[in-house]
Design an enzyme around this catalytic site. Structure first.
Site, mmCIF file in Angstrom:
data_model
loop_
_atom_site.group_PDB
_atom_site.id
_atom_site.type_symbol
_atom_site.label_atom_id
_atom_site.label_comp_id
_atom_site.label_asym_id
_atom_site.label_seq_id
_atom_site.Cartn_x
_atom_site.Cartn_y
_atom_site.Cartn_z
ATOM 1 N N SER A 214 0.825 -1.202 0.000
ATOM 2 C CA SER A 214 0.000 0.000 0.000
ATOM 3 C C SER A 214 0.864 1.260 0.000
ATOM 4 C CB SER A 214 -0.955 -0.047 1.200
ATOM 5 O OG SER A 214 -1.907 0.978 1.149
ATOM 6 N N HIS A 409 -7.613 -5.505 0.453
ATOM 7 C CA HIS A 409 -6.391 -4.725 0.665
ATOM 8 C C HIS A 409 -5.493 -5.304 1.752
ATOM 9 C CE1 HIS A 409 -4.221 -1.113 -0.397
ATOM 10 N NE2 HIS A 409 -4.042 -0.807 0.878
#
Length: 447
Positions: A214, A409
């Protein structure tokens, strides 16, 4: 509903204090997005009421919450060094000071329990509101940090300024607003280069491998865009859930707050509130007794599909996250969502002219990146959309894309299948880079 009335009051009051009409429009744009996703938010009202009840019960119990029967997982409350020691891994704590005075912590697992060193060094870099903890939370045989160590790597896990491990500065205190005057631009410009230099000096190596998740990918692209000399210090980079362009994010929370980035930038403080110990206690209770509701705490940010994460892991994850971040990091991401660009922090026309020499913040020049980059992304990721990753791919000279069918995610860190789908693939590609001999996943020896 009280929460809805409070939002409306906020919308009415804040414009009174706005300096310009543009800032007022930012408020009303934010309200428009809030209205658009209000259905999704209303689904969590029951959860919020349940959380309120938990806090009431905690307040009525003794300070340790001992009046509440709990099925506690010890790892919720252990810090990173205690976690490693529990599983019999040697772990070191190092500190490095950046050019602009931030004192960062690095955690190192120099070797595995049953492996010999292969003289390869790897740096793992976390995402926003995260820390080095996440690389070992799944425990031996599942966590990337441990798997790499058992495969012979010298494993270093970084901590960006502002997280719980990196809240020191040569001159500033974390209680001062000036301490938090940074975005992930500074993390890429100062933190990661300082970590890389320290690691290479300590290990007496010339290069290392880099794995980011990320924001850990975002700041890497920033580093090589602004300091291309570091291309010579990284052999290969692996991007898990890469984040650069963000026009297609699905998260309703991110979409709701992105129009308000010009207002939020004036809230120059940290995004971590409350006692970590107290937060750990609360989340541990919720996740043990109401696991589906524990999911919901994360749903509106990263999505609704947690089928790859063991329910028992949720309390452990929330026991170590959030780990601290600056509000301006969120503001900068919000600017990317709104502008459709991958560019430096927008400080306003006047400050942009002073800092960048242009009224608009310049784009990051990814043509300066020559390090081979391997991308892992998924259509089920609400923050790293394949359409945005495709734009990123088109700006990179040397890259390989790996589409994972239905990862969210956080699955890149905590999914039961992450080892087979991603970690062994990374090790295989490193072996190939080192030897130019193709190896099968089955031949990769790790726990």
């Amino acid at each position: 509903m009280d929460w809805y009335r409070h939002i409306c009051i906020l919308i009415l009051i804040v414009p009174v204090f706005s300096r310009t009409f543009q800032y007022k429009m930012d408020i009303f744009n934010m309200f428009g997005f809030a209205y658009e996703v209000v259905g999704g938010i209303s689904n969590t009202v029951g959860l919020l009421n349940s959380l309120k009840n938990v806090f009431v019960v905690l307040g009525e119990s003794d300070t340790n919450g001992s009046s509440i029967p709990q099925i506690q997982h010890e790892d919720v409350f252990l810090n990173i060094t205690e976690l490693a020691e529990k599983y019999q891994y040697s772990i070191e704590v190092h500190t490095v000071t950046t050019e602009d005075g931030y004192i960062l912590s690095l955690h190192r697992i120099p070797k595995g329990r049953n492996s010999t060193r292969n003289d390869l060094v790897v740096l793992l870099m976390h995402g926003i509101l995260d820390s080095s903890d996440s690389w070992i939370l799944q425990g031996p045989n599942k966590s990337l940090g441990y798997i790499l160590a058992e495969t012979g790597f010298d494993v270093w896990m970084g901590n960006a300024r502002g997280n719980k491990h990196s809240q020191l500065h040569r001159k500033l205190k974390s209680s001062e607003p000036e301490f938090w005057a940074f975005t992930w631009d500074e993390i890429g410009q100062f933190d990661i280069p300082s970590m890389i230099d320290y690691i290479l000096e300590t290990t007496r190596m010339k290069t290392l491998y880099y794995i980011g998740h990320s924001q850990g990918t975002t700041s890497f692209y920033v580093m090589l865009s602004l300091k291309p000399d570091y291309n010579n210090k990284v052999k290969m980079m692996f991007s898990l859930a890469p984040v650069a362009w963000m026009s297609h994010v699905k998260s309703p929370i991110v979409k709701m707050f992105s129009p308000a980035n010009k207002i939020l930038q004036y809230i120059n403080t940290n995004a971590y509130s409350g006692s970590t110990k107290y937060f750990n206690t609360v989340t541990n209770i919720i996740c043990n007794f109401l696991p589906i509701r524990c999911d919901s705490l994360l749903n509106l940010i990263i999505g609704y599909d947690f089928k790859h994460i063991n329910v028992s892991m949720l309390s452990i994850i929330l026991g170590h996250m959030p780990s601290g971040s600056s509000t301006l990091q969120f503001v900068h991401f919000g600017q990317l969502v709104q502008s459709g660009r991958f560019c430096r922090y927008d400080r306003g026309n006047m400050k942009n002219l002073k800092v960048y020499g242009t009224k608009l913040p310049p784009d990051y020049d990814l043509s300066k990146i020559s390090v081979p980059i391997v991308l892992y992304y998924s259509g089920n990721d609400w923050l790293s959309d394949p359409r945005d990753v495709e734009i990123l791919e088109n700006h990179l000279k040397v890259q390989t894309g790996n589409y994972i069918e239905d990862f969210n995610h956080l699955d890149y860190l905590f999914a039961d299948t992450a080892k087979e789908l991603i970690y062994l693939s990374i090790i295989k590609q490193i072996y190939y880079y080192e030897t130019q001999i193709s190896v099968s996943l089955e031949s990769v020896k790790c726990p």
